[in-house]
Design an enzyme around this catalytic site. Structure first.
Site, short mmCIF file in Angstrom:
data_model
loop_
_atom_site.label_atom_id
_atom_site.label_comp_id
_atom_site.label_asym_id
_atom_site.label_seq_id
_atom_site.Cartn_x
_atom_site.Cartn_y
_atom_site.Cartn_z
N SER A 89 -5.97 -26.58 18.69
CA SER A 89 -7.41 -26.63 18.40
C SER A 89 -7.68 -26.62 16.90
O SER A 89 -8.76 -27.00 16.46
CB SER A 89 -8.17 -25.51 19.11
OG SER A 89 -7.67 -24.25 18.77
N ASP B 136 3.48 -25.33 5.83
CA ASP B 136 2.55 -24.38 5.21
C ASP B 136 1.52 -25.16 4.39
O ASP B 136 1.85 -26.10 3.68
CB ASP B 136 3.32 -23.39 4.33
CG ASP B 136 2.50 -22.16 3.99
OD1 ASP B 136 2.85 -21.06 4.46
OD2 ASP B 136 1.49 -22.30 3.25
N GLN C 191 1.55 -9.64 4.19
CA GLN C 191 1.31 -10.48 5.37
C GLN C 191 -0.18 -10.80 5.41
O GLN C 191 -1.01 -9.89 5.38
CB GLN C 191 1.72 -9.75 6.66
CG GLN C 191 1.49 -10.61 7.90
CD GLN C 191 1.86 -9.89 9.20
OE1 GLN C 191 2.17 -8.70 9.21
NE2 GLN C 191 1.81 -10.63 10.30
N SER C 192 -0.51 -12.10 5.44
CA SER C 192 -1.92 -12.48 5.38
C SER C 192 -2.43 -13.02 6.72
O SER C 192 -3.64 -13.07 6.93
CB SER C 192 -2.16 -13.51 4.27
OG SER C 192 -1.40 -14.67 4.52
N HIS D 50 5.30 -14.91 12.12
CA HIS D 50 5.75 -16.21 11.65
C HIS D 50 6.96 -16.07 10.74
O HIS D 50 7.05 -15.12 9.96
CB HIS D 50 4.63 -16.98 10.93
CG HIS D 50 3.91 -16.20 9.87
ND1 HIS D 50 2.97 -15.24 10.17
CD2 HIS D 50 4.00 -16.24 8.52
CE1 HIS D 50 2.49 -14.71 9.05
NE2 HIS D 50 3.11 -15.29 8.03
N HIS E 245 8.83 -17.87 7.67
CA HIS E 245 8.77 -18.90 6.63
C HIS E 245 10.16 -19.51 6.47
O HIS E 245 11.15 -18.78 6.32
CB HIS E 245 8.39 -18.28 5.27
CG HIS E 245 7.03 -17.68 5.20
ND1 HIS E 245 5.97 -18.31 4.58
CD2 HIS E 245 6.55 -16.49 5.63
CE1 HIS E 245 4.89 -17.52 4.63
NE2 HIS E 245 5.22 -16.41 5.26
P1 5GP Z 1 2.00 -14.61 5.21
O1 5GP Z 1 1.40 -14.36 3.87
O2 5GP Z 1 1.16 -14.00 6.31
O3 5GP Z 1 3.45 -14.26 5.32
O4 5GP Z 1 1.98 -16.18 5.42
C1 5GP Z 1 0.88 -16.90 5.89
C2 5GP Z 1 1.06 -18.33 5.46
O5 5GP Z 1 0.16 -19.11 6.18
C3 5GP Z 1 0.77 -18.56 3.96
O6 5GP Z 1 1.94 -19.07 3.33
C4 5GP Z 1 -0.37 -19.57 3.99
O7 5GP Z 1 -0.27 -20.54 2.97
C5 5GP Z 1 -0.27 -20.18 5.37
N1 5GP Z 1 -1.54 -20.63 5.92
C6 5GP Z 1 -2.72 -19.95 5.91
N2 5GP Z 1 -3.68 -20.67 6.53
C7 5GP Z 1 -3.08 -21.81 6.96
C8 5GP Z 1 -3.56 -22.96 7.67
O8 5GP Z 1 -4.73 -23.07 8.07
N3 5GP Z 1 -2.66 -23.95 7.93
C9 5GP Z 1 -1.35 -23.88 7.53
N4 5GP Z 1 -0.56 -24.91 7.82
N5 5GP Z 1 -0.87 -22.82 6.85
C10 5GP Z 1 -1.72 -21.80 6.57
#
Ligand code: 5GP
Ligand code: ZN
Length: 115
Positions: free
Chosen positions: A14, A31, A95-96, A101, A103
């Site tokens: 979606s 990403d 973690q955002s 997930h 990477h």
């Molecule tokens: P975290 O910081 O939680 O380990 O990683 C989250 C990742 O999700 C970040 O690297 C960010 O760039 C990626 N991200 C956030 N929103 C989106 C999105 O809408 N689409 C994609 N493809 N990646 C996203």
């Protein structure tokens, strides 16, 4: 799906993303803000907040995440040169997105320790 979870929406299609690998249990997509020439996220289709939420019944899914990450590395041509798998968990790790997930980062040399 968890309420309003961005990655659940990417997994069910979606919200659009650049998917590079998927099967019944996991999805891998590029990403949106790449930190290396190859930067792909591998997620379980089922919502789990992070590694801390993994239970014994998730063992097969966790193995699939790792196998999918390695498959992505092969597909992207970085299996030989090397790559880094990162799972950020909670605030100190920044973690955002609260959906587990992995990477997959590669295509350039990386330093250690991470920031
Ligand atoms: P975290 O910081 O939680 O380990 O990683 C989250 C990742 O999700 C970040 O690297 C960010 O760039 C990626 N991200 C956030 N929103 C989106 C999105 O809408 N689409 C994609 N493809 N990646 C996203
Ligand atoms: Zn989710």
């Amino acid at each position: 799906m968890a309420n309003n979870c961005l990655f659940c929406k990417i997994a069910d299609g979606s919200i659009k993303s650049d998917i590079v690998y998927s099967n019944d249990h996991v999805v891998a997509f590029r990403d949106i803000n790449p930190q290396a020439p190859v930067h792909v996220l591998v997620i379980p289709r089922r919502h789990l907040e992070n590694a801390t939420a993994v239970l014994p019944e998730d063992d097969a899914m966790v193995a699939e995440l790792l196998r999918a990450a390695a498959e992505v590395a092969r597909q992207e041509g970085i299996a030989g040169s090397g790559y880094r798998l990162v799972i950020n968990n909670g605030p100190d790790a920044e973690q955002s997105v609260p959906h587990l997930h992995v990477h997959v980062l590669g295509g350039r040399p990386m330093s250690w320790p991470p920031g």
